[in-house]
Design an enzyme around this catalytic site. Structure first.
Site, PDB file in Angstrom:
ATOM      1  N   ASP A 191      71.065  12.381 -27.427  1.00  0.00           N
ATOM      2  CA  ASP A 191      69.620  12.075 -27.271  1.00  0.00           C
ATOM      3  C   ASP A 191      69.474  11.103 -26.033  1.00  0.00           C
ATOM      4  O   ASP A 191      70.217   9.921 -25.893  1.00  0.00           O
ATOM      5  CB  ASP A 191      69.219  11.214 -28.501  1.00  0.00           C
ATOM      6  CG  ASP A 191      67.984  10.863 -28.502  1.00  0.00           C
ATOM      7  OD1 ASP A 191      66.732  11.571 -28.235  1.00  0.00           O
ATOM      8  OD2 ASP A 191      67.603   9.492 -28.177  1.00  0.00           O
ATOM      9  N   GLU A 275      68.180  17.948 -25.738  1.00  0.00           N
ATOM     10  CA  GLU A 275      66.876  18.388 -26.103  1.00  0.00           C
ATOM     11  C   GLU A 275      66.026  18.672 -24.833  1.00  0.00           C
ATOM     12  O   GLU A 275      66.387  18.285 -23.935  1.00  0.00           O
ATOM     13  CB  GLU A 275      65.874  17.105 -26.813  1.00  0.00           C
ATOM     14  CG  GLU A 275      64.595  17.469 -27.272  1.00  0.00           C
ATOM     15  CD  GLU A 275      64.149  15.943 -27.996  1.00  0.00           C
ATOM     16  OE1 GLU A 275      63.016  16.095 -28.290  1.00  0.00           O
ATOM     17  OE2 GLU A 275      64.699  14.961 -27.633  1.00  0.00           O
ATOM     18  N   CYS A 327      64.675  12.704 -41.295  1.00  0.00           N
ATOM     19  CA  CYS A 327      65.836  12.064 -41.744  1.00  0.00           C
ATOM     20  C   CYS A 327      67.232  13.010 -41.550  1.00  0.00           C
ATOM     21  O   CYS A 327      67.050  13.914 -42.138  1.00  0.00           O
ATOM     22  CB  CYS A 327      65.513  11.742 -43.032  1.00  0.00           C
ATOM     23  SG  CYS A 327      67.075  10.880 -43.920  1.00  0.00           S
ATOM     24  N   ASP A 356      67.627   6.408 -32.297  1.00  0.00           N
ATOM     25  CA  ASP A 356      68.332   7.406 -31.183  1.00  0.00           C
ATOM     26  C   ASP A 356      69.407   8.086 -32.049  1.00  0.00           C
ATOM     27  O   ASP A 356      69.680   9.316 -31.850  1.00  0.00           O
ATOM     28  CB  ASP A 356      68.855   6.706 -30.154  1.00  0.00           C
ATOM     29  CG  ASP A 356      67.645   5.770 -29.059  1.00  0.00           C
ATOM     30  OD1 ASP A 356      66.581   6.451 -29.398  1.00  0.00           O
ATOM     31  OD2 ASP A 356      67.753   4.768 -28.678  1.00  0.00           O
TER      32      ASP A 356
END
Length: 417
Positions: A191, A275, A327, A356
């Site tokens: 991330d 991502e 989650c 994060d």
């Protein structure tokens, strides 16, 4: 695969003058050929072929009084300049027709002698590497090279680059076979951010070095000194090079750091998942300076190129995937949260998450799910099978989410080692 090895070169005063003439001649040939093609289009005529252009703007032009000085430089860089024009037109037409993916490419433009960066290319006919380590260029001579490493094979071409700071580099293109590292069973999700550069799904954190921010005071002083110099003066040219050297130092430091981080990540993991960030859009917002300073696009490109080189896998998760809203323990969708919220508790299972780290774990899970569902994966979900990692794997299937159609650069270009 092709690799590019860049080395610093130190031409003498006479060789710098010869290189300057060659830069100018290659630029004039490029502009003359571009003018000829524009005139043909305006007149409704077919585009001149490469051989016709070579004959008119190089061979025949040398016999005229206005272009007789073209004979004072090697012909190889002039021919390569025409090939660059052909490539520019091909990229434009491929972009218009949809064959070329990515940002739209415009028509070629005329080159200027005032461009900050000058370059020219020699093929095998125009250069050779001496046994003494010097680089011999046609009609320029033996140039001293600062070798940072030995070339793994004979180069097929070399590009001489003069950057805005006044440094000369020789960029060699070498064709080598990919060297696959021993296969591992560790996979990682990453991330990216600004407060911390990257948070990995295993809990490790990479701090943001902020190279530009740390150098802002020095850059500001150099820019102020430049603004006080009279335009067109030699002192202004010196001040401009000082500003360029300061920026080059920041860029070189950032690139060196990115190479070290990406190499470590690729060596330690069999698959890496990222991502698909909209870096171009973020670069137009209020955090633009910090986004550009981070160099996320370069980080991703280096990971993809090195993954292909060393036999690793890269997975790109769809940018619409709610990595910060799920989650990672129970999969409950907890909804969007402001950026100021750095920790939150799941409303279903009550687990306290670091924002994060939770996002990195979700990216890892989404990337693994897409990889298992890809062509050649196992028949049953959740059953892993050992196989050679594919060079580039991208996209996370999110039901009816609209795909952006964006594709990463991947390993189709020339990787930088």
């Amino acid at each position: 695969m092709y690799l590019r090895y860049s080395c610093r070169i130190y031409p003498t005063a006479g060789q710098r003058a010869a290189l300057s003439r060659t830069f100018g001649c290659a630029r004039v040939v490029y502009n003359d050929a571009l003018a000829a093609r524009k005139a043909a289009r305006k007149g409704g005529l077919p585009y001149p072929k490469f051989t016709d252009l070579q004959k008119s703007v190089i061979t025949e032009a040398k016999k005229t009084t206005e272009r007789s000085w073209l004979a004072s430089v090697g012909v190889d860089p002039l021919i390569q300049s025409l090939r660059d024009l052909d490539t520019a037109y091909r990229n434009f037409f491929d972009s218009v027709s949809g064959k070329r993916v990515g940002r739209p490419v415009g028509l070629p433009r005329f080159k200027s002698k005032h461009d900050a960066r000058q370059s020219l290319r020699f093929t095998r006919n125009g250069f050779r590497v001496r046994s003494s380590g010097k680089l011999n260029l046609a009609k320029i001579g033996d140039v001293r090279v600062k070798w940072s490493r030995t070339l793994p094979a004979d180069p097929s071409s070399v590009t001489i680059v003069l950057d805005p700071s006044g440094r000369y580099h020789a960029s060699f293109v070498v064709d080598v076979e990919p060297v696959h590292l021993p296969e591992l069973y560790t996979e990682i999700g990453i991330d990216l951010g600004l407060t911390t550069y990257a948070v990995l799904s295993d809990g490790s954190v990479i701090d943001n070095p902020r190279f530009l921010r740390k150098a802002e005071k020095r850059l500001k002083a150099a820019q102020q000194e430049l603004s006080r110099k009279a335009k067109g003066s030699k002192n202004r040219a010196k001040a401009r090079r000082k500003v360029a050297r300061a920026h080059a130092k920041v860029a070189d430091t950032r690139m060196d750091w990115l190479h070290k981080q990406t190499t470590r990540i690729i060596r330690e993991n069999q698959a890496v998942y990222l991502e698909d960030l909209n870096v171009r859009g973020l670069g137009r917002g209020r955090l633009a300076k910090s986004v550009h300073d981070a160099g996320w696009a370069t980080f991703r490109r280096l990971l993809e190129e090195k993954a292909f080189r060393y036999g690793r896998a890269i997975g790109i998760v769809h940018r619409a995937f709610p990595s910060s809203q799920l989650c990672s323990e129970c999969g409950h969708h907890d909804g969007p949260k402001p950026l100021a919220v750095r920790a939150w508790a799941c409303g279903a299972c009550g687990v306290l998450h670091d924002r994060d780290l939770n996002a990195a774990r979700n990216i890892l899970a989404a990337g693994q799910a897409d990889r298992l569902n890809a062509s050649g994966g196992p028949a049953s979900p959740g059953v892993a099978i050992p196989r050679q990692a594919r060079p580039v794997e991208r996209g996370t299937h999110l039901g009816d989410l609209r795909r952006t159609g964006a594709r990463a650069t991947g390993a189709g270009g020339i990787p930088v080692p």
